[in-house]
Design a protein around this motif. Structure first.
Motif, mmCIF file in Angstrom:
data_model
loop_
_atom_site.group_PDB
_atom_site.id
_atom_site.type_symbol
_atom_site.label_atom_id
_atom_site.label_comp_id
_atom_site.label_asym_id
_atom_site.label_seq_id
_atom_site.Cartn_x
_atom_site.Cartn_y
_atom_site.Cartn_z
ATOM 1 N N ALA A 133 0.971 -1.307 0.088
ATOM 2 C CA ALA A 133 0.051 -0.057 -0.141
ATOM 3 C C ALA A 133 0.659 1.224 -0.015
ATOM 4 O O ALA A 133 0.477 2.317 -0.338
ATOM 5 C CB ALA A 133 -1.011 0.150 1.147
ATOM 6 N N LYS A 134 2.254 1.217 0.284
ATOM 7 C CA LYS A 134 3.011 2.390 0.357
ATOM 8 C C LYS A 134 3.625 2.664 -1.156
ATOM 9 O O LYS A 134 4.224 3.612 -1.117
ATOM 10 C CB LYS A 134 4.043 2.145 1.235
ATOM 11 C CG LYS A 134 3.842 2.007 2.814
ATOM 12 C CD LYS A 134 4.939 1.786 3.423
ATOM 13 C CE LYS A 134 4.712 1.448 5.186
ATOM 14 N NZ LYS A 134 5.827 1.147 6.037
ATOM 15 N N LEU A 135 3.274 1.734 -2.060
ATOM 16 C CA LEU A 135 3.853 2.107 -3.204
ATOM 17 C C LEU A 135 2.958 3.335 -4.063
ATOM 18 O O LEU A 135 1.848 3.369 -3.733
ATOM 19 C CB LEU A 135 3.717 0.779 -4.209
ATOM 20 C CG LEU A 135 4.709 -0.548 -3.847
ATOM 21 C CD1 LEU A 135 4.251 -1.657 -4.939
ATOM 22 C CD2 LEU A 135 6.302 -0.128 -4.144
ATOM 23 N N PRO A 136 3.775 3.918 -4.875
ATOM 24 C CA PRO A 136 3.001 5.489 -5.042
ATOM 25 C C PRO A 136 1.778 4.994 -5.732
ATOM 26 O O PRO A 136 0.918 5.973 -5.692
ATOM 27 C CB PRO A 136 4.039 5.983 -5.936
ATOM 28 C CG PRO A 136 5.428 5.422 -5.771
ATOM 29 C CD PRO A 136 5.064 3.816 -5.131
ATOM 30 N N TRP A 137 1.601 4.322 -6.735
ATOM 31 C CA TRP A 137 0.373 4.150 -7.514
ATOM 32 C C TRP A 137 -0.652 3.439 -6.832
ATOM 33 O O TRP A 137 -2.054 3.157 -7.397
ATOM 34 C CB TRP A 137 0.739 3.388 -8.786
ATOM 35 C CG TRP A 137 1.368 4.461 -9.967
ATOM 36 C CD1 TRP A 137 2.731 4.562 -9.983
ATOM 37 C CD2 TRP A 137 0.817 5.450 -10.720
ATOM 38 N NE1 TRP A 137 3.177 5.735 -10.963
ATOM 39 C CE2 TRP A 137 1.714 6.041 -11.443
ATOM 40 C CE3 TRP A 137 -0.536 5.619 -10.840
ATOM 41 C CZ2 TRP A 137 1.496 7.130 -12.457
ATOM 42 C CZ3 TRP A 137 -0.683 6.910 -12.164
ATOM 43 C CH2 TRP A 137 0.040 7.250 -12.730
ATOM 44 N N VAL A 138 -0.335 2.639 -5.760
ATOM 45 C CA VAL A 138 -1.615 1.773 -5.270
ATOM 46 C C VAL A 138 -2.334 2.514 -4.409
ATOM 47 O O VAL A 138 -2.053 3.439 -3.354
ATOM 48 C CB VAL A 138 -0.822 0.808 -4.286
ATOM 49 C CG1 VAL A 138 -1.668 -0.226 -3.606
ATOM 50 C CG2 VAL A 138 0.180 -0.225 -5.114
ATOM 51 N N GLY A 167 8.051 24.589 -8.880
ATOM 52 C CA GLY A 167 9.432 24.989 -9.214
ATOM 53 C C GLY A 167 9.976 24.302 -10.225
ATOM 54 O O GLY A 167 9.277 24.329 -11.485
ATOM 55 N N ASN A 168 11.072 23.539 -10.235
ATOM 56 C CA ASN A 168 11.470 22.605 -11.367
ATOM 57 C C ASN A 168 11.086 21.565 -11.357
ATOM 58 O O ASN A 168 11.484 20.569 -12.253
ATOM 59 C CB ASN A 168 13.204 22.847 -11.401
ATOM 60 C CG ASN A 168 13.533 24.227 -11.594
ATOM 61 O OD1 ASN A 168 12.972 24.977 -12.267
ATOM 62 N ND2 ASN A 168 14.580 24.467 -10.992
ATOM 63 N N ASP A 169 10.337 20.956 -10.434
ATOM 64 C CA ASP A 169 9.586 19.630 -10.429
ATOM 65 C C ASP A 169 8.406 19.142 -10.962
ATOM 66 O O ASP A 169 7.470 20.250 -11.051
ATOM 67 C CB ASP A 169 9.870 19.103 -8.821
ATOM 68 C CG ASP A 169 10.819 19.253 -8.119
ATOM 69 O OD1 ASP A 169 11.916 18.997 -8.705
ATOM 70 O OD2 ASP A 169 10.923 19.636 -6.789
ATOM 71 N N LEU A 170 8.417 18.309 -11.458
ATOM 72 C CA LEU A 170 7.030 17.657 -12.425
ATOM 73 C C LEU A 170 6.315 16.385 -11.645
ATOM 74 O O LEU A 170 7.310 15.753 -11.621
ATOM 75 C CB LEU A 170 7.257 17.712 -13.679
ATOM 76 C CG LEU A 170 7.708 18.924 -14.561
ATOM 77 C CD1 LEU A 170 7.937 18.524 -16.118
ATOM 78 C CD2 LEU A 170 6.532 19.760 -14.462
ATOM 79 N N SER A 171 5.066 16.673 -11.094
ATOM 80 C CA SER A 171 4.411 15.653 -10.522
ATOM 81 C C SER A 171 3.224 15.280 -11.045
ATOM 82 O O SER A 171 2.601 16.158 -11.670
ATOM 83 C CB SER A 171 4.299 15.878 -9.035
ATOM 84 O OG SER A 171 5.549 16.063 -8.562
ATOM 85 N N LEU A 172 2.704 13.982 -11.015
ATOM 86 C CA LEU A 172 1.520 13.454 -11.641
ATOM 87 C C LEU A 172 0.548 13.657 -10.306
ATOM 88 O O LEU A 172 0.663 13.515 -9.147
ATOM 89 C CB LEU A 172 1.631 12.326 -11.942
ATOM 90 C CG LEU A 172 2.379 11.964 -13.261
ATOM 91 C CD1 LEU A 172 2.367 10.341 -13.643
ATOM 92 C CD2 LEU A 172 1.443 12.486 -14.554
ATOM 93 N N ILE A 173 -0.767 14.184 -10.202
ATOM 94 C CA ILE A 173 -1.493 14.354 -9.723
ATOM 95 C C ILE A 173 -3.065 13.833 -9.914
ATOM 96 O O ILE A 173 -3.196 13.536 -10.922
ATOM 97 C CB ILE A 173 -1.869 16.055 -9.247
ATOM 98 C CG1 ILE A 173 -2.527 16.750 -10.463
ATOM 99 C CG2 ILE A 173 -0.501 16.701 -8.517
ATOM 100 C CD1 ILE A 173 -2.867 18.221 -10.257
ATOM 101 N N ILE A 180 0.805 11.983 -7.025
ATOM 102 C CA ILE A 180 1.015 10.402 -7.100
ATOM 103 C C ILE A 180 2.368 10.109 -7.078
ATOM 104 O O ILE A 180 2.800 9.462 -6.273
ATOM 105 C CB ILE A 180 0.443 9.797 -8.388
ATOM 106 C CG1 ILE A 180 -1.105 10.233 -8.259
ATOM 107 C CG2 ILE A 180 0.515 8.336 -8.665
ATOM 108 C CD1 ILE A 180 -1.911 9.900 -9.685
ATOM 109 N N ALA A 181 3.183 10.627 -8.059
ATOM 110 C CA ALA A 181 4.701 10.196 -8.365
ATOM 111 C C ALA A 181 5.203 11.333 -9.059
ATOM 112 O O ALA A 181 4.412 12.024 -10.017
ATOM 113 C CB ALA A 181 4.667 8.923 -8.817
#
Length: 310
Positions: A133-138, A167-173, A180-181
């Motif tokens: 359950a700790k995995l990002p997509w789960v 900032g300079n970071d890209l994340s999926l939401i 998400i990751a």
């Protein structure tokens, strides 16, 4: 008739070999204790036969109990159960995963710590579920044992709604703004891009407002959050549309009308400012400004010539 009178003689029971029963007026041990004591006395005087090898069995049992107690104190019980059941043919040799689109099986195996010698009997299902359950997509996971050596894992993964740049970071939401990751490749490049602090929290509600203007929405490459209050649209041709803090539908109707009547978004402009209700401001690009300046200078010269001739 003669009445016979007399005192009833008191009977006294002689104590048995264990000395358990006293006179009827005395105290008597409870029945369970009497049996135990009788057995102990009989064992002591040799009335109870002792089976052969009883001493050996007792000694082995005592040593085994001592060993298990020591392993328990030292925290080695799990290791013992693992090695014993693995040797008995219960090693995990197959992991079946369903519902994994973004989660790799390698990540699943690493999270569970499976190395080819892990025992199915000793595997803690709840602990395994918590690790996965700790995995990002789960979002949800179930784990089931199938003896003698198979684990069945069923995943329900989270759904990526957009890309958030902070900032300079890209994340999926997700739609609710939860991260998400990190974005690792171009697989999700078609998702809308939201830029700025707090943009992820307001992304879904803001994006939904543009469903009434699909032609313009299709041209948006980024939604930029400004000062946590309003938005700018970055279009595919580089034009910036500056929206107001309130009443975004009114501004979008104005932009749609300008595009339909004058094709404003196809012109050589840098920005369209829709923040004020009573006016729309259009800013030209640097090249357009230079060309406009040349035209205006030429027109000024021509007017001067006409004036001088007069």
């Amino acid at each position: 008739m003669f009445a016979l009178t007399g005192k009833k003689r008191s009977r006294v029971r002689q104590p048995d070999a264990a000395g358990l029963v006293e006179a009827e007026s005395g105290r008597v041990l409870p029945r369970p204790l009497r049996r135990i004591v009788r057995f102990a006395v009989s064992l002591a005087v040799g009335r109870v036969p002792i089976p052969r090898h009883a001493g050996t069995v007792a000694a082995v049992s005592f040593l085994a109990a001592t060993g298990f107690y020591g392993m328990s104190l030292g925290g080695h019980t799990q290791d013992f159960a693992q090695s014993t059941t693995t040797a008995a043919g219960f090693a995990i040799d197959d992991v079946k995963v369903s519902g994994a689109r973004e989660t790799s099986e390698i990540d699943i195996l690493e999270q569970l710590g499976l190395d080819g010698t892990t025992s199915l009997v000793a595997l803690d299902i709840e602990e395994a579920r918590q690790k996965l359950a700790k995995l990002p997509w789960v979002e949800h996971v179930s784990v089931r044992k199938v003896y003698p050596g198979t684990i069945e894992i069923t995943l329900k993964e989270r759904t990526a709604f957009a890309i958030w740049q902070h900032g300079n970071d890209l994340s999926l939401i997700e739609k609710n703004g939860s991260v998400i990751a990190p974005l690792r490749d171009n697989k999700f490049s078609a998702l809308p891009l939201f830029v700025g602090r707090d943009a992820e929290a307001a992304a879904a509600d803001f994006d939904k407002q543009f469903d009434n203007w699909p032609e313009i929405k299709a041209r948006v490459r980024a939604y930029v959050r400004v000062a946590g209050r309003r938005w700018d649209l970055r279009l595919d041709n580089g034009v910036i549309v500056m929206l107001p803090e309130m009443n975004v539908p009114r501004a979008m109707e104005q932009l749609f009308r300008l595009q339909a009547e004058q094709g404003v978004l196809e012109r050589d402009i840098a920005a369209v400012d829709l923040r004020l209700e009573d006016r729309t401001t259009i800013r030209l690009t640097e090249g357009a400004l230079e060309r406009r300046k040349v035209v205006l200078d030429q027109r000024t010269k021509e007017l001067k010539k006409v004036t001088d001739r007069s």
